[in-house]
Design a protein around this motif. Structure first.
Motif, PDB file in Angstrom:
ATOM      1  N   LEU A 112       0.820  -1.204   0.000  1.00  0.00           N
ATOM      2  CA  LEU A 112       0.000   0.000   0.000  1.00  0.00           C
ATOM      3  C   LEU A 112       0.861   1.266   0.000  1.00  0.00           C
ATOM      4  O   LEU A 112       0.498   2.275  -0.613  1.00  0.00           O
ATOM      5  N   THR A 113       2.018   1.201   0.649  1.00  0.00           N
ATOM      6  CA  THR A 113       2.937   2.344   0.643  1.00  0.00           C
ATOM      7  C   THR A 113       3.441   2.623  -0.769  1.00  0.00           C
ATOM      8  O   THR A 113       3.562   3.781  -1.184  1.00  0.00           O
ATOM      9  N   MET A 114       3.720   1.568  -1.534  1.00  0.00           N
ATOM     10  CA  MET A 114       4.138   1.756  -2.927  1.00  0.00           C
ATOM     11  C   MET A 114       3.008   2.348  -3.769  1.00  0.00           C
ATOM     12  O   MET A 114       3.241   3.158  -4.675  1.00  0.00           O
ATOM     13  N   LEU A 115       1.774   1.956  -3.467  1.00  0.00           N
ATOM     14  CA  LEU A 115       0.618   2.504  -4.194  1.00  0.00           C
ATOM     15  C   LEU A 115       0.457   4.002  -3.912  1.00  0.00           C
ATOM     16  O   LEU A 115       0.189   4.792  -4.830  1.00  0.00           O
ATOM     17  N   ILE A 116       0.636   4.398  -2.665  1.00  0.00           N
ATOM     18  CA  ILE A 116       0.583   5.822  -2.308  1.00  0.00           C
ATOM     19  C   ILE A 116       1.658   6.589  -3.070  1.00  0.00           C
ATOM     20  O   ILE A 116       1.421   7.689  -3.585  1.00  0.00           O
ATOM     21  N   ALA A 117       2.854   6.005  -3.168  1.00  0.00           N
ATOM     22  CA  ALA A 117       3.944   6.640  -3.917  1.00  0.00           C
ATOM     23  C   ALA A 117       3.534   6.863  -5.370  1.00  0.00           C
ATOM     24  O   ALA A 117       3.800   7.930  -5.946  1.00  0.00           O
ATOM     25  N   GLY A 118       2.884   5.869  -5.962  1.00  0.00           N
ATOM     26  CA  GLY A 118       2.440   5.992  -7.355  1.00  0.00           C
ATOM     27  C   GLY A 118       1.475   7.144  -7.554  1.00  0.00           C
ATOM     28  O   GLY A 118       1.578   7.904  -8.534  1.00  0.00           O
ATOM     29  N   PHE A 120       1.246   9.901  -5.714  1.00  0.00           N
ATOM     30  CA  PHE A 120       2.021  11.148  -5.604  1.00  0.00           C
ATOM     31  C   PHE A 120       2.771  11.437  -6.908  1.00  0.00           C
ATOM     32  O   PHE A 120       2.824  12.580  -7.380  1.00  0.00           O
ATOM     33  N   PHE A 121       3.380  10.394  -7.484  1.00  0.00           N
ATOM     34  CA  PHE A 121       4.122  10.564  -8.736  1.00  0.00           C
ATOM     35  C   PHE A 121       3.215  11.102  -9.844  1.00  0.00           C
ATOM     36  O   PHE A 121       3.588  12.031 -10.565  1.00  0.00           O
ATOM     37  N   ILE A 122       2.045  10.516  -9.990  1.00  0.00           N
ATOM     38  CA  ILE A 122       1.132  10.926 -11.062  1.00  0.00           C
ATOM     39  C   ILE A 122       0.706  12.383 -10.881  1.00  0.00           C
ATOM     40  O   ILE A 122       0.702  13.169 -11.843  1.00  0.00           O
ATOM     41  N   ALA A 123       0.372  12.781  -9.641  1.00  0.00           N
ATOM     42  CA  ALA A 123      -0.023  14.169  -9.376  1.00  0.00           C
ATOM     43  C   ALA A 123       1.112  15.138  -9.696  1.00  0.00           C
ATOM     44  O   ALA A 123       0.900  16.213 -10.290  1.00  0.00           O
ATOM     45  N   GLY A 145       8.648  14.504  -5.025  1.00  0.00           N
ATOM     46  CA  GLY A 145       9.505  14.177  -3.891  1.00  0.00           C
ATOM     47  C   GLY A 145       8.792  13.333  -2.853  1.00  0.00           C
ATOM     48  O   GLY A 145       9.380  12.407  -2.277  1.00  0.00           O
ATOM     49  N   CYS A 146       7.507  13.628  -2.624  1.00  0.00           N
ATOM     50  CA  CYS A 146       6.716  12.803  -1.702  1.00  0.00           C
ATOM     51  C   CYS A 146       6.636  11.367  -2.228  1.00  0.00           C
ATOM     52  O   CYS A 146       6.756  10.398  -1.466  1.00  0.00           O
ATOM     53  N   GLY A 147       6.438  11.231  -3.539  1.00  0.00           N
ATOM     54  CA  GLY A 147       6.409   9.909  -4.150  1.00  0.00           C
ATOM     55  C   GLY A 147       7.724   9.178  -3.974  1.00  0.00           C
ATOM     56  O   GLY A 147       7.756   7.987  -3.638  1.00  0.00           O
ATOM     57  N   VAL A 148       8.824   9.893  -4.191  1.00  0.00           N
ATOM     58  CA  VAL A 148      10.149   9.293  -4.020  1.00  0.00           C
ATOM     59  C   VAL A 148      10.351   8.858  -2.566  1.00  0.00           C
ATOM     60  O   VAL A 148      10.900   7.785  -2.296  1.00  0.00           O
ATOM     61  N   GLY A 149       9.901   9.679  -1.614  1.00  0.00           N
ATOM     62  CA  GLY A 149      10.044   9.333  -0.204  1.00  0.00           C
ATOM     63  C   GLY A 149       9.322   8.046   0.158  1.00  0.00           C
ATOM     64  O   GLY A 149       9.876   7.166   0.824  1.00  0.00           O
ATOM     65  N   PHE A 150       8.080   7.912  -0.314  1.00  0.00           N
ATOM     66  CA  PHE A 150       7.307   6.697  -0.031  1.00  0.00           C
ATOM     67  C   PHE A 150       7.891   5.490  -0.764  1.00  0.00           C
ATOM     68  O   PHE A 150       7.984   4.395  -0.210  1.00  0.00           O
ATOM     69  N   GLY A 214       2.974   5.491 -13.904  1.00  0.00           N
ATOM     70  CA  GLY A 214       1.873   4.567 -14.153  1.00  0.00           C
ATOM     71  C   GLY A 214       2.261   3.122 -13.911  1.00  0.00           C
ATOM     72  O   GLY A 214       1.485   2.335 -13.354  1.00  0.00           O
ATOM     73  N   LEU A 215       3.498   2.750 -14.305  1.00  0.00           N
ATOM     74  CA  LEU A 215       3.968   1.377 -14.102  1.00  0.00           C
ATOM     75  C   LEU A 215       4.025   1.033 -12.617  1.00  0.00           C
ATOM     76  O   LEU A 215       3.624  -0.067 -12.205  1.00  0.00           O
ATOM     77  N   LEU A 216       4.539   1.967 -11.793  1.00  0.00           N
ATOM     78  CA  LEU A 216       4.623   1.708 -10.357  1.00  0.00           C
ATOM     79  C   LEU A 216       3.228   1.557  -9.755  1.00  0.00           C
ATOM     80  O   LEU A 216       2.983   0.655  -8.948  1.00  0.00           O
ATOM     81  N   THR A 217       2.313   2.430 -10.156  1.00  0.00           N
ATOM     82  CA  THR A 217       0.954   2.393  -9.597  1.00  0.00           C
ATOM     83  C   THR A 217       0.256   1.083  -9.944  1.00  0.00           C
ATOM     84  O   THR A 217      -0.339   0.423  -9.075  1.00  0.00           O
TER      85      THR A 217
END
Length: 542
Positions: A112-118, A120-123, A145-150, A214-217
């Motif tokens: 779920l943490t990786m999904l949250i990162a995805g 953030f990346f898209i936004a 940066g938030c996406g990278v952190g997660f 998109g791939l990460l999400t």
């Protein structure tokens, strides 16, 4: 893709049977796309900051300075705090996001943490692509940066926990491999978009970050969570089922029991960050922090962020500098493949020490060439020296890519015990982002003031970190994660005193407690039971 069985040794000689199953390989590839996004962000920033249309819109002062021939030193024409903030704001945001990511990784799981990162990346990609002013651009970078952190919090843990011990190093380095592929992809994109004369090439460069986002999400939706995480959150049967699935065998009871024991100990720790500061966790904490500081002070991110700007600074010209950055990106990818092949065969220490020599020598040579050939207002290097500088930079990049690049993430992720693993990873990522921010924010100013001496500065740090590796970083090759204390820290010539002393302190506490009980009229049977329970506790803290 399922291969033969792997025997994973535990401390007591017990074997954990594990096959290289398709679900493990696919899950690791999908999870490691978090590195693809990270790498693309690193690579794209250096390219767009050299595009005239981008500079004219967001950094007009830098645009004027870079086009005034002879008015500014070659080393200073890109010196701008605002331009550096565009690059480094991502890492400052990542640093702050890491604290939240530590909580979600522990309470909600790695998946779920990786999904949250995805998300953030898209936004962040949407805001950057549509940016109309500097504020919108920086906000987009902050979301990235938030996406990278997660992602950097969850992905290395995910890879270390899901992989069989024998190939843990190789699968964990998939994260770093994807970082290098992301950088190369960004360099290739920048090389093409820089030729778009209509002025929107930089938007395309920033917008294509949506592909790895998109791939990460999508990947985070379909991967399984790790058995360690499921058991840690009380989902025992589900964790056992996932362990059986990813190991490809029914003979999982020994590993399952070890995970249960590790989880039991972890649940007794109510304050993981406070526990991280205990003496017995000092070795892991010191090495994790030191490796992140050293990783940044190799100068690698300074070179990768600003490769096109750096080559343009030393006189390569805009087109040639972007082309050189592509070459560096390709070397980076190929050298990371070397690490994947060798890390579980040769070990971590050999790669770190060999790379130290290679990085030190290449940076000293680069500094000498620039000092002799590139003056404040020189136009360019001769063709021969230009090629030689690129070769030396590639020599530096290759050694980093099979050593401090992947191992800076691998070693901390595999050495913390379960009870402090999320907190330890959080500190690791936090330290990395802090010093990445410092270097990213300061590099162009340092280049302006140090000139060619910037490479001597970084080479001095390479020497220090090589000495640190020689004496203080132990070998963790083929050691199960939950057996690191017994097989690594207790055997190390220096770090064992922290583990042993902690045990002696605990034994003393037991003796005092028993003595106190005896003095207060407890029965012998009560004292014996207390002594037994406390002895069990002492063994656990080892």
């Amino acid at each position: 893709m399922a291969g033969g069985g792997l025997a994973v040794a535990s401390a007591g000689g017990e074997q954990f049977e594990a096959k290289i199953t398709p679900i493990v390989v696919i899950s690791c590839i999908m999870a490691a796309t978090g590195g693809l996004m990270f790498g693309y962000d690193v690579g794209v920033s250096g390219g767009v900051t050299q595009m005239p249309d981008f500079l004219k819109k967001f950094f007009p002062v830098v645009y004027r300075k870079s086009n005034e021939a002879g008015a500014n030193s070659n080393y200073c024409k890109y010196d701008s705090q605002g331009l550096q903030l565009f690059t480094s704001s991502l890492y400052l945001a990542g640093l702050i996001a890491t604290f939240f990511a530590s909580y979600t990784t522990r309470k909600l799981g790695r998946k779920l943490t990786m999904l949250i990162a995805g998300f953030f990346f898209i936004a962040g990609v949407v805001l950057n692509t549509a940016a109309q002013d500097l504020a919108m651009l920086i906000i987009g970078r902050i979301l990235l940066g938030c996406g990278v952190g997660f992602a950097n919090q969850a992905v290395p843990l995910f890879l270390s926990e899901i992989a069989p011990t024998r190939i843990r190093g190789a699968l964990n380095i998939l994260f770093q491999l994807n970082v290098t592929i992301g950088i190369l992809f960004a360099d290739l994109v920048n090389y093409r978009t820089a030729k778009i004369s209509a002025g929107w090439g930089w938007r395309l460069s920033l917008g294509l970050a949506g592909i790895p986002a998109g791939l990460l999400t999508v990947g985070a939706i379909f991967v399984v969570d790790t058995p360690n995480s499921l058991i840690e959150r009380g989902r025992i049967e589900e964790g056992k089922a996932v362990l059986r699935k990813i190991r490809g065998t029914d003979n999982i009871e020994p590993e399952f029991q070890e995970l249960l024991e590790a989880s039991r100990i972890a649940k007794e720790v109510k304050h993981p960050f406070r526990n991280l500061l205990k003496r017995k966790n000092r070795p892991q904490l010191v090495i994790a922090v030191a490796m992140q500081v050293f990783q940044q002070f190799t100068g690698i991110n300074a070179i990768m962020f600003y490769a096109p700007v750096l080559f343009d600074t030393v006189g390569f010209g805009s087109d040639a500098s972007l082309y050189s950055a592509v070459i560096i990106g390709a070397v980076n990818v190929l050298s990371t493949l070397v690490s994947i092949y060798t890390v579980d065969k040769m070990g971590r220490r050999v790669l770190l020490l060999e790379a130290g020599v290679q990085m030190f020598l290449s940076q000293v040579v680069i500094s000498i060439i620039l000092g002799l050939k590139v003056k404040d207002h020189s136009e360019d290097l001769s063709h021969g020296f230009s090629i030689f500088v690129v070769i030396m930079v590639c020599t530096f990049i290759s050694s980093f890519a099979w050593s401090w690049g992947p191992l800076g993430w691998l070693i901390p992720s595999e050495t913390f015990p379960l009870e402090t693993r999320s907190a330890g990873q959080s500190v690791t990522v936090c330290t990395n982002f802090l010093f990445t921010f410092v270097i990213g924010q300061a590099f162009l100013s340092m280049l302006c003031h140090f000139k060619y001496g910037i490479f001597l500065f970084f080479s001095g740090w390479v020497l220090i970190m090589s000495i640190f590796t020689l004496f203080l970083i132990p070998e963790t090759k083929n050691v199960p994660i939950e057996e690191m204390t017994e097989r690594v820290w207790k055997q190390h010539w220096y770090w064992k005193r922290y583990i042993d002393d902690d045990g002696k302190d605990a034994e003393a506490a037991v003796s005092n407690k028993v003595g106190h009980a005896n003095g207060n009229g407890f029965q012998d049977s009560d004292i014996q039971e207390l002594h037994t329970l406390d002895k069990h506790w002492v063994q656990n803290i080892h």
